[in-house]
Design an enzyme around this catalytic site. Structure first.
Site, short mmCIF file in Angstrom:
data_model
loop_
_atom_site.label_atom_id
_atom_site.label_comp_id
_atom_site.label_asym_id
_atom_site.label_seq_id
_atom_site.Cartn_x
_atom_site.Cartn_y
_atom_site.Cartn_z
N LYS B 97 64.67 88.22 51.43
CA LYS B 97 65.93 88.28 50.48
C LYS B 97 66.67 87.16 50.60
O LYS B 97 67.30 86.80 49.85
CB LYS B 97 66.72 89.69 51.02
CG LYS B 97 66.04 90.93 50.60
CD LYS B 97 66.05 91.40 49.13
CE LYS B 97 65.33 92.62 48.73
NZ LYS B 97 65.34 92.89 47.42
N GLU B 119 74.96 94.62 46.43
CA GLU B 119 74.49 95.88 46.46
C GLU B 119 73.30 95.90 47.47
O GLU B 119 72.59 94.70 47.40
CB GLU B 119 73.94 96.35 45.10
CG GLU B 119 72.58 96.26 44.80
CD GLU B 119 72.30 94.70 44.30
OE1 GLU B 119 73.42 93.83 43.93
OE2 GLU B 119 71.34 94.15 44.53
N SER B 386 56.80 91.26 52.89
CA SER B 386 58.22 90.92 52.60
C SER B 386 59.23 91.13 53.37
O SER B 386 60.34 90.37 53.38
CB SER B 386 58.55 91.90 51.30
OG SER B 386 58.66 93.33 51.50
#
Ligand SMILES: Cc1ncc(COP(=O)(O)O)c(C=O)c1O
Lengths: 265, 404
Positions: B97, B119, B386
């Site tokens: 991210k 969010e 990830s």
């Protein structure tokens, strides 16, 4: 011309401002909606904006979100809203009604299927909060073939050039959102709105301009109305729906709308 | 190896369309901000100064490049194709991210915005946003569904330590989609001083494009690393798909490599047949949510339905529009893995490689275990790991009946 065009011609001839009133279909329960619509008219509403409940109303503040949730607790669908429309029309052939909602339920029904059923039910136009002018072409075409209007919105952040483009794409009226934010968040600032509306009305080239967001009562309506062709009242009415026993809703709504209508006259 | 007679892939269009998907389905108030962001993004994407500053930031602050790791014991366990893991779990803050938040925070600074909002579902994007906000001295508020706050409490506390405010969202299903609604409402209100950092390749144009481009560093590195290690490209890429950013980040640089198969793994929840899942590409229909036209999970009257996944980061009813496009084009295949299989893979990777994957990433690992067994040892599968699983320890312990 839809009922909207006729209504605005009459209002202009009489020198009156339009009062457009919003409630959520099915709020607080489905059987209340049609009597509530008639009460709005008795109170002096010139137009009705009937909210179509959607699970993810991303431009609504807490008051209207709560109204939508009350309706969704009864699983009110777009098809149900059209049935309510038909029922309303059996007693009122004249008051223009615009459905207001978010795109997905319309998309799911299909533009053609929706337009056919909506025209039959006596709907005059629609407002889709998350359908800006660029994305609206297909839906608009389908609506126009059935003589319904696609009402588009202009915001405080909309440039003058873009406002003209939007006005050219829309019909029925142009909805000016009075502030940056969600519905019901604050009062409309009459001075800021007045300043901006000169430009927006020029861009509208004769399309009536109604101001919504932040108009709660007679005083706020009277402050804005001189600068526009009319006003939209929403959260204040939905608030009433949420805190009134079902049997008393029509009378309460009628009185509330009457107070605003009187202040506008 | 692009074949010479093929037109290189190019998407989206100027209007933000990926075929039928994407676009900009938002309130008019936001159009101006999206136009401004698009203009800025197009200009910086050709600005060597910005690109150099971004590369420096990714190297010194995020810790890139991340390794491409040959997972021999995992390969042995699966019994087939050779498995490589792209180690996004080793990034600063523990997931992919941050590749996106570093880039978007640089854009926000250029626009003179003083406040960041985001969010978050699993909390990884919220942590990554709070991190860059601290780094740049910007105000930060993160919207998070109250259900996710309960199941990702470690990340909630991390965000607070970083100086961000976590705003609980109690509407709807109290998960990621509701957090995104609330963030949009904030942005409509505070658009003058606020930049909204969307955390996946979802939302209105230009977000799907710019998040993809910021995440594409994953695939660019992995492509070079695979060529260096093996002298050839992988046969198959695998990544989990929530909104789809880690997947698109890995996949996109390979789009014109026709010999490379691509598989995205959605959250099967309690099983596709139960309806309790989060797999719109497998079991949804095209519609409009959160600014774009894409596959989503709705009922026959167009209401968005609640999703279910053990993994908060995949618990979302929509998906990035470019994945919808790739599904229809056939450039990628989308499958799903249910909660139990993902949890099993979580344990396998812990015990074969000493790597604790995020529950999101465990979905990709789980499908890889199935697929590797069906392929010969010469084949190479490249999996995007990830994120790391520290944030999920409570969830897994809870399933084991252990209080930690
Ligand atoms: C580790 C990890 N992987 C994957 C995801 C899913 O997002 P996306 O599909 O955008 O990569 C998340 C989201 O929170 C995450 O934290």
């Amino acid at each position: 011309m839809s009922r909207l065009g006729e209504r605005f011609e009459t209002l202009a001839a009489d020198g009156r401002k339009a009062l457009n009133t919003y409630i959520v279909a099915g709020d607080p329960s489905p059987e209340v909606t049609v009597p509530a619509m008639h009460a709005l008219v008795r109170g002096g509403a010139d137009l009705i904006e009937l909210g179509v409940p959607f699970s993810d109303p991303e431009a609504e503040g807490p008051t209207i979100q709560a109204g939508i949730e009350r309706a969704l607790a009864h699983d009110v669908t777009l098809a149900d809203v059209l049935d309510m429309m038909s029922a309303f029309r059996s007693d009122d052939r004249d008051t223009p009604v615009v459905l207001m909602g978010y795109l997905n339920p319309f998309l799911r029904m299909g533009y053609e299927a929706f337009c056919k059923r909506a025209a039959h039910a006596g709907v005059d136009g629609i407002i889709v909060v998350n359908l800006p002018a660029e994305e609206a072409g297909t839906f608009r075409g389908a609506l126009h073939r059935r003589h319904m209007d696609l009402v588009l919105l202009v915001a405080p952040t909309t440039t003058a050039e873009r406002a003209a483009y939007i006005a050219a794409q829309g019909s029925g009226f142009l909805y000016y959102v009075s502030y940056k934010g969600v519905t019901g968040a604050r009062r409309a600032d009459a001075r800021a709105v007045a300043k901006r509306l000169t430009e927006v009305r020029a861009a509208a080239r004769g399309l009536p301009v109604l101001v919504g967001f932040g108009i709660k009562d007679g005083a706020s309506a009277a402050g804005i109305a001189p600068h526009a062709d009319g006003v939209v009242v929403g959260s204040a009415l939905v608030e009433t729906m949420g805190c009134t026993a079902a049997a008393s809703i029509p009378d309460r709504l009628q009185a509330q709308v009457r107070e605003i209508r009187d202040a506008l006259n | 190896m692009p074949s010479s007679n093929r037109i290189p892939y190019e998407a989206p269009t100027e209007e933000g369309r990926f075929g039928d998907y994407g676009g900009r389905f938002v309130a008019e108030t936001l159009i101006h901000a999206l136009d401004e962001l698009t203009r800025l993004y197009v200009s910086v994407s050709q600005d060597p100064g910005f690109q150099a500053a971004l590369a420096q930031e990714l190297k010194d602050y995020v810790g890139r490049p991340t390794p491409l790791y040959r997972a021999d014991r995992l390969t042995e366990h699966a019994g087939g194709a050779r498995i490589y893991l792209k180690r996004e779990d080793l990034n600063h803050t523990g997931a992919h991210k941050i590749n996106n938040t570093v880039g978007q925070a640089m854009l926000a600074s250029r626009m003179g915005k003083t406040r960041l909002i985001a969010e978050t579902g699993a909390g990884q994007h919220g942590v990554a946003t709070a991190t860059v906000a601290a780094r740049l001295g910007l105000e930060c508020q993160v919207y998070m569904g109250s259900e996710d706050i309960a199941r990702q409490s470690i990340n909630v506390y991390r965000m607070k330590l970083l100086g961000a405010e976590v705003v609980p969202v109690n509407a709807g299903s109290r998960t990621l989609k509701d957090a995104m609604n609330e963030a949009m409402r904030d942005w409509v209100t505070n658009v003058d001083n606020t930049h909204y950092i969307i955390g996946s390749v979802a939302g209105p144009h230009p977000y799907p494009m710019l998040v993809r481009d910021f995440q594409a560093v994953i695939g660019q590195e992995a492509r070079d690393q695979c060529l260096a290690a093996e002298g050839r490209l992988p046969d198959l890429l695998v990544a989990c798909v929530g909104g789809g950013s880690n997947a698109m980040g890995l996949f996109y640089p390979f789009v014109d490599d026709d010999g490379v198969d691509i598989v995205g793994v959605e959250a099967g929840g309690e099983g596709l047949a139960t309806g309790r899942h989060a797999a719109p590409l497998n079991a949804g229909t095209p519609g409009v949510l959160h600014g774009s036209h894409t596959y989503l999970m709705d009922d026959s009257s167009g209401q968005i339905v609640e999703t279910h996944s053990v993994s908060a980061g995949l618990d979302y009813p929509g998906v990035g529009p470019e994945h919808a496009y790739w599904k229809d084009l056939g450039r990628a295949r989308y499958t799903s893995v249910d909660d139990d299989e993902a949890l099993a893979a979580f344990r396998v990777l812990n015990q074969t490689e000493g790597i604790m994957p995020a529950l999101e990433s465990s979905h990709a690992v789980a499908w890889t275990l199935r697929e590797a067994a069906r392929r010969p040892p010469e084949d190479i599968i490249l999996v995007n790991l990830s994120g790391r699983g520290d944030k999920d320890i409570h969830t897994v312990a809870g399933i084991d009946g252990i209080e930690v």
